[in-house]
Design an enzyme around this catalytic site. Sequence first.
Site, PDB file in Angstrom:
ATOM      1  N   LYS A  20      -3.889   6.083   0.293  1.00  0.00           N
ATOM      2  CA  LYS A  20      -4.764   5.187  -0.275  1.00  0.00           C
ATOM      3  C   LYS A  20      -6.109   5.661  -0.050  1.00  0.00           C
ATOM      4  O   LYS A  20      -6.871   5.211  -0.928  1.00  0.00           O
ATOM      5  CB  LYS A  20      -4.666   3.771   0.446  1.00  0.00           C
ATOM      6  CG  LYS A  20      -3.271   2.890   0.054  1.00  0.00           C
ATOM      7  CD  LYS A  20      -3.448   2.341  -1.080  1.00  0.00           C
ATOM      8  CE  LYS A  20      -2.373   1.230  -1.475  1.00  0.00           C
ATOM      9  NZ  LYS A  20      -1.050   1.369  -0.887  1.00  0.00           N
ATOM     10  N   SER A  45      -4.248  -6.513   3.076  1.00  0.00           N
ATOM     11  CA  SER A  45      -3.947  -6.972   4.558  1.00  0.00           C
ATOM     12  C   SER A  45      -3.285  -5.359   4.923  1.00  0.00           C
ATOM     13  O   SER A  45      -2.592  -5.217   6.207  1.00  0.00           O
ATOM     14  CB  SER A  45      -2.946  -7.701   4.764  1.00  0.00           C
ATOM     15  OG  SER A  45      -1.944  -7.769   3.765  1.00  0.00           O
ATOM     16  N   GLU A 171      11.797   1.843  -6.122  1.00  0.00           N
ATOM     17  CA  GLU A 171      11.251   0.368  -5.398  1.00  0.00           C
ATOM     18  C   GLU A 171      12.261  -0.104  -4.744  1.00  0.00           C
ATOM     19  O   GLU A 171      13.435   0.328  -4.475  1.00  0.00           O
ATOM     20  CB  GLU A 171      11.205  -0.647  -6.842  1.00  0.00           C
ATOM     21  CG  GLU A 171      10.322  -0.456  -7.752  1.00  0.00           C
ATOM     22  CD  GLU A 171      10.268  -1.713  -8.832  1.00  0.00           C
ATOM     23  OE1 GLU A 171       9.298  -2.266  -9.051  1.00  0.00           O
ATOM     24  OE2 GLU A 171      11.246  -1.845  -9.262  1.00  0.00           O
ATOM     25  N   GLY A 175      12.564  -6.034  -4.760  1.00  0.00           N
ATOM     26  CA  GLY A 175      11.331  -6.008  -5.548  1.00  0.00           C
ATOM     27  C   GLY A 175      11.392  -5.277  -6.682  1.00  0.00           C
ATOM     28  O   GLY A 175      10.512  -4.287  -6.818  1.00  0.00           O
ATOM     29  N   ASP A 177      10.334  -5.447  -9.831  1.00  0.00           N
ATOM     30  CA  ASP A 177       9.638  -6.165 -10.891  1.00  0.00           C
ATOM     31  C   ASP A 177       9.231  -5.008 -11.911  1.00  0.00           C
ATOM     32  O   ASP A 177       9.159  -4.804 -12.896  1.00  0.00           O
ATOM     33  CB  ASP A 177       8.347  -6.838 -10.302  1.00  0.00           C
ATOM     34  CG  ASP A 177       7.660  -5.970  -9.643  1.00  0.00           C
ATOM     35  OD1 ASP A 177       7.976  -5.464  -8.561  1.00  0.00           O
ATOM     36  OD2 ASP A 177       6.247  -5.499 -10.068  1.00  0.00           O
ATOM     37  N   SER A 271       4.728   8.408   1.521  1.00  0.00           N
ATOM     38  CA  SER A 271       3.601   7.794   0.932  1.00  0.00           C
ATOM     39  C   SER A 271       2.450   7.279   2.196  1.00  0.00           C
ATOM     40  O   SER A 271       1.157   7.158   2.102  1.00  0.00           O
ATOM     41  CB  SER A 271       3.811   6.683   0.126  1.00  0.00           C
ATOM     42  OG  SER A 271       4.573   5.818   0.678  1.00  0.00           O
TER      43      SER A 271
HETATM   44  C1  LIG Z   1       0.257   1.164  -1.257  1.00  0.00           C
HETATM   45  C2  LIG Z   1       1.439   1.797  -0.860  1.00  0.00           C
HETATM   46  C3  LIG Z   1       2.216   1.860  -1.694  1.00  0.00           C
HETATM   47  C4  LIG Z   1       2.388   1.463  -2.983  1.00  0.00           C
HETATM   48  O1  LIG Z   1       1.529   2.273  -3.869  1.00  0.00           O
HETATM   49  P1  LIG Z   1       1.302   1.620  -5.320  1.00  0.00           P
HETATM   50  O2  LIG Z   1      -0.123   2.378  -5.900  1.00  0.00           O
HETATM   51  O3  LIG Z   1       0.704   0.131  -5.007  1.00  0.00           O
HETATM   52  O4  LIG Z   1       2.367   1.443  -6.236  1.00  0.00           O
HETATM   53  C5  LIG Z   1       3.329   2.778  -1.268  1.00  0.00           C
HETATM   54  N1  LIG Z   1       3.638   3.365   0.112  1.00  0.00           N
HETATM   55  C6  LIG Z   1       2.417   3.042   1.101  1.00  0.00           C
HETATM   56  C7  LIG Z   1       2.671   3.531   2.194  1.00  0.00           C
HETATM   57  C8  LIG Z   1       1.340   2.330   0.611  1.00  0.00           C
HETATM   58  O5  LIG Z   1       0.202   2.087   1.232  1.00  0.00           O
END
Ligand SMILES: *Cc1c(COP(=O)(O)O)cnc(C)c1O
Length: 286
Positions: A20, A45, A171, A175, A177, A271
């Site tokens: 992020k 959050s 996904e 969830g 969607d 991620s």
């Molecule tokens: C925000 C986040 C996601 C999902 O990312 P999007 O851009 O909302 O699809 C996946 N893994 C982690 C660790 C995140 O912080």
Amino acid sequence: MVGASVFLKCENLQRGGAFKFRGAYTALSRLSAAQRAAGVLAYSSGNHAQAVALAARELGTSATIVMPLDAPASKMAATRGYGAEIVTYDRYAVDREELATGLAAERGLALIPPYDHPDVLAGQGTATMELIEDAGPFDALFVCLGGGGLLSGAILAARALSPGVRIHGVEPEAGDDGLQSWRAGRIVHIDVPRTIADGAQTQHLGRYPFAIIREGVDEILTVPDEALVDGMRLLATRLKLVVEPTGCLALAGALARREELAGQRVGVIVSGGNVDLDRFAALVSG
Ligand SMILES: *Cc1c(COP(=O)(O)O)cnc(C)c1O
């Protein structure tokens, strides 16, 4: 294990503990001098809050983060630690978007959304860009999917740098969607899904991400929460990596597709790694 060469992009090691930071930094760095002088606002959050707080500090602006009263103490402390002002609200009584939009207007702050913004998704795409520059091109790429910022950025980067790559969005089963939306050709809204993947508990895709995902993804698949726990165990024991449940979605997706990946070059975005140690221990030992 997969019979393929699998390359992980380890965003659990990223500053702020998740990808992020990329989107937040990109969006903040493109604000005008006047906007930067006024400051920014985000509501989250989770990892986006910390990312905006950290990017604001790096770029010399101020961040206001709207968080529910009952957000985990560790996340509030981390966000405050990066120098942000936290405004709390009762999530059962107050509409978060209304509160945030009102506050941003009242204080003249630029609102930085977690995924539905061109600069944010472009920034998230740099994770895939770096992975391909370092290790690619790939035959297949697996990316987790919440609101779609990471996946849409990945599509833009991969289509430019690794044409012909098959892109899989992953996904949580509860969830789905994104899968429903992709099939229907329009954004489908769902109730807050019950899953341990708290970073992907979004109720719908963003409009900018969906426009890109709709055309650019080859498959959206879902994985159950147990596969995420297996992924956490695997990454901890074999690679010595601490990864949060949501961070294991893409790897779980690649493992689910192992038969068709034999002999291929596969990219996987891990991620994020923001998980309290107690929760991590409870999940991997459960
Ligand atoms: C925000 C986040 C996601 C999902 O990312 P999007 O851009 O909302 O699809 C996946 N893994 C982690 C660790 C995140 O912080």
